[in-house]
Scaffold this motif. Structure first.
Motif, mmCIF file in Angstrom:
data_model
loop_
_atom_site.group_PDB
_atom_site.id
_atom_site.type_symbol
_atom_site.label_atom_id
_atom_site.label_comp_id
_atom_site.label_asym_id
_atom_site.label_seq_id
_atom_site.Cartn_x
_atom_site.Cartn_y
_atom_site.Cartn_z
ATOM 1 N N VAL A 41 0.858 -1.301 -0.001
ATOM 2 C CA VAL A 41 0.055 -0.102 0.110
ATOM 3 C C VAL A 41 0.960 1.414 -0.112
ATOM 4 C CG1 VAL A 41 -1.906 1.479 1.345
ATOM 5 C CG2 VAL A 41 -2.054 -1.155 1.125
ATOM 6 N N THR A 42 0.634 2.234 -0.934
ATOM 7 C CA THR A 42 1.435 3.352 -0.938
ATOM 8 C C THR A 42 0.670 4.479 -0.246
ATOM 9 O OG1 THR A 42 2.309 2.851 -3.125
ATOM 10 C CG2 THR A 42 2.481 5.150 -2.482
ATOM 11 N N LEU A 43 1.162 4.964 0.626
ATOM 12 C CA LEU A 43 0.610 6.155 1.413
ATOM 13 C C LEU A 43 1.010 7.588 0.773
ATOM 14 C CD1 LEU A 43 1.112 4.852 5.070
ATOM 15 C CD2 LEU A 43 -0.818 4.703 3.663
ATOM 16 N N SER A 44 0.233 8.460 0.510
ATOM 17 C CA SER A 44 0.463 9.932 0.088
ATOM 18 C C SER A 44 -0.788 10.900 0.665
ATOM 19 C CB SER A 44 0.524 9.825 -1.182
ATOM 20 O OG SER A 44 -0.565 9.413 -1.943
ATOM 21 N N VAL A 45 -0.103 12.233 0.536
ATOM 22 C CA VAL A 45 -1.273 13.017 0.626
ATOM 23 C C VAL A 45 -1.718 13.518 -0.554
ATOM 24 C CG1 VAL A 45 -1.621 15.299 1.652
ATOM 25 C CG2 VAL A 45 -0.170 13.943 2.887
ATOM 26 N N VAL A 46 -3.206 13.603 -0.604
ATOM 27 C CA VAL A 46 -3.889 13.866 -1.765
ATOM 28 C C VAL A 46 -4.404 15.382 -1.920
ATOM 29 C CG1 VAL A 46 -4.189 11.647 -2.716
ATOM 30 C CG2 VAL A 46 -5.775 12.645 -1.318
ATOM 31 N N SER A 47 -4.806 15.922 -0.579
ATOM 32 C CA SER A 47 -5.332 17.224 -0.886
ATOM 33 C C SER A 47 -5.110 17.805 0.555
ATOM 34 C CB SER A 47 -6.739 17.398 -1.076
ATOM 35 O OG SER A 47 -7.499 16.667 0.021
ATOM 36 N N VAL A 48 -4.633 19.326 0.683
ATOM 37 C CA VAL A 48 -4.769 20.237 1.792
ATOM 38 C C VAL A 48 -5.692 21.207 1.439
ATOM 39 C CG1 VAL A 48 -3.330 21.282 3.495
ATOM 40 C CG2 VAL A 48 -2.398 19.480 2.337
ATOM 41 N N THR A 49 -6.850 21.682 2.417
ATOM 42 C CA THR A 49 -7.605 22.516 2.621
ATOM 43 C C THR A 49 -7.787 23.450 3.877
ATOM 44 O OG1 THR A 49 -8.682 21.245 0.991
ATOM 45 C CG2 THR A 49 -9.777 23.498 1.761
ATOM 46 N N PRO A 50 -7.629 24.872 3.860
ATOM 47 C CA PRO A 50 -7.028 25.431 2.828
ATOM 48 C C PRO A 50 -5.481 25.245 2.339
ATOM 49 C CG PRO A 50 -7.088 26.885 4.812
ATOM 50 C CD PRO A 50 -7.769 25.505 4.918
ATOM 51 N N ALA A 51 -4.933 25.709 1.477
ATOM 52 C CA ALA A 51 -3.416 25.357 1.092
ATOM 53 C C ALA A 51 -2.512 26.076 2.337
ATOM 54 C CB ALA A 51 -3.258 26.317 0.078
ATOM 55 N N LEU A 52 -1.532 25.220 2.853
ATOM 56 C CA LEU A 52 -0.374 25.753 3.617
ATOM 57 C C LEU A 52 0.477 26.842 2.886
ATOM 58 C CD1 LEU A 52 0.445 22.141 5.075
ATOM 59 C CD2 LEU A 52 -0.356 24.081 6.332
ATOM 60 N N PRO A 53 1.243 27.345 3.927
ATOM 61 C CA PRO A 53 2.375 28.303 3.083
ATOM 62 C C PRO A 53 3.085 27.755 2.291
ATOM 63 C CG PRO A 53 1.650 28.740 5.629
ATOM 64 C CD PRO A 53 1.204 27.632 5.243
ATOM 65 N N GLY A 54 3.484 28.384 1.013
ATOM 66 C CA GLY A 54 4.550 27.733 0.300
ATOM 67 C C GLY A 54 5.943 27.163 0.847
ATOM 68 N N GLY A 55 6.326 26.113 0.558
ATOM 69 C CA GLY A 55 7.322 25.542 1.043
ATOM 70 C C GLY A 55 7.202 24.544 2.382
ATOM 71 N N SER A 56 5.886 24.550 2.767
ATOM 72 C CA SER A 56 5.523 23.524 4.025
ATOM 73 C C SER A 56 5.532 22.324 3.296
ATOM 74 C CB SER A 56 4.055 24.035 4.308
ATOM 75 O OG SER A 56 4.134 25.417 4.988
ATOM 76 N N GLN A 91 -5.650 28.619 12.327
ATOM 77 C CA GLN A 91 -6.255 28.101 11.076
ATOM 78 C C GLN A 91 -6.219 26.444 11.425
ATOM 79 O OE1 GLN A 91 -7.108 29.780 8.113
ATOM 80 N NE2 GLN A 91 -8.102 27.971 7.926
ATOM 81 N N ILE A 92 -7.379 25.877 11.097
ATOM 82 C CA ILE A 92 -7.606 24.578 10.837
ATOM 83 C C ILE A 92 -7.575 24.072 9.401
ATOM 84 C CG2 ILE A 92 -9.173 22.554 11.255
ATOM 85 C CD1 ILE A 92 -10.137 24.228 13.726
ATOM 86 N N TYR A 93 -6.957 23.095 9.071
ATOM 87 C CA TYR A 93 -6.518 22.465 7.659
ATOM 88 C C TYR A 93 -7.169 21.263 7.892
ATOM 89 C CZ TYR A 93 -3.334 26.315 7.270
ATOM 90 O OH TYR A 93 -2.620 27.528 7.197
ATOM 91 N N THR A 94 -7.806 20.790 6.693
ATOM 92 C CA THR A 94 -8.149 19.383 6.446
ATOM 93 C C THR A 94 -7.273 18.569 5.479
ATOM 94 O OG1 THR A 94 -10.446 20.075 6.863
ATOM 95 C CG2 THR A 94 -10.191 17.994 5.582
ATOM 96 N N ILE A 95 -6.543 17.414 5.792
ATOM 97 C CA ILE A 95 -5.745 16.936 4.849
ATOM 98 C C ILE A 95 -6.251 15.461 4.566
ATOM 99 C CG2 ILE A 95 -3.272 15.779 5.105
ATOM 100 C CD1 ILE A 95 -2.602 18.028 7.258
ATOM 101 N N ILE A 96 -6.144 15.194 3.478
ATOM 102 C CA ILE A 96 -6.595 13.692 3.120
ATOM 103 C C ILE A 96 -5.480 12.855 2.715
ATOM 104 C CG2 ILE A 96 -8.046 12.594 1.400
ATOM 105 C CD1 ILE A 96 -9.532 14.220 3.377
ATOM 106 N N VAL A 97 -5.339 11.774 3.454
ATOM 107 C CA VAL A 97 -4.057 10.868 3.168
ATOM 108 C C VAL A 97 -4.767 9.562 2.505
ATOM 109 C CG1 VAL A 97 -2.436 9.220 4.327
ATOM 110 C CG2 VAL A 97 -2.632 11.441 5.237
ATOM 111 N N ARG A 98 -4.123 9.262 1.471
ATOM 112 C CA ARG A 98 -4.637 8.258 0.680
ATOM 113 C C ARG A 98 -3.868 7.034 0.644
ATOM 114 N NH1 ARG A 98 -6.956 9.902 -4.716
ATOM 115 N NH2 ARG A 98 -8.605 10.118 -3.389
ATOM 116 N N GLY A 99 -4.478 6.051 0.750
ATOM 117 C CA GLY A 99 -3.702 4.428 0.637
ATOM 118 C C GLY A 99 -4.203 3.989 -0.852
#
Length: 124
Positions: A41-56, A91-99
């Motif tokens: 299973v490959t784990l990765s981040v598919v989205s972050v809402t709202p966007a984090l500051p550049g370079g994060s 700020q509260i961010y929503t992050i989606i991690v996908r397997g």
């Protein structure tokens, strides 16, 4: 099939000094196999809402993606967010991690709660 389990929870936190960057606490992303599933299973981040500051960066064991074999499902991978400076308020961010594995996917939602504190001193 499989699902992702977030340990100890799906909530992570970061307290940053105003004008500085920092890191969140670490959670572990594990794979729960269902019905005899045993493919990598490959784990990765598919989205972050709202966007984090550049370079994060959002990392799984220090990388953008991580492959877990069935021998590592229960050990899992460490997930952490490194935030650059640039945030001016909480700020509260929503992050989606996908397997992804064997043509199947499973998503989990992580909430990142960022608080900003003043440095405790004022430059004159």
């Amino acid at each position: 099939n499989f699902s992702l389990l977030l340990i100890p929870s799906a909530n992570i936190y970061a307290t940053l000094v105003k004008g500085k960057g920092g890191s969140s606490n670490i959670i572990t992303v594990t794979v729960v196999p269902l019905y005899g599933f045993s493919s990598p299973v490959t784990l990765s981040v598919v989205s972050v809402t709202p966007a984090l500051p550049g370079g994060s960066t959002l990392t799984v064991d220090g990388a953008a993606t991580k492959i877990l074999t069935s021998a590592n499902y229960s050990t899992g991978s460490e997930f952490k967010v490194n935030i650059t400076s640039g945030l001016t308020g909480p700020q509260i961010y929503t992050i989606i991690v996908r397997g992804s594995g064997d043509g199947l996917t499973s998503d989990s939602e992580i909430k990142l709660n960022v608080q900003i504190k003043n440095p405790g001193w004022i430059e004159i």
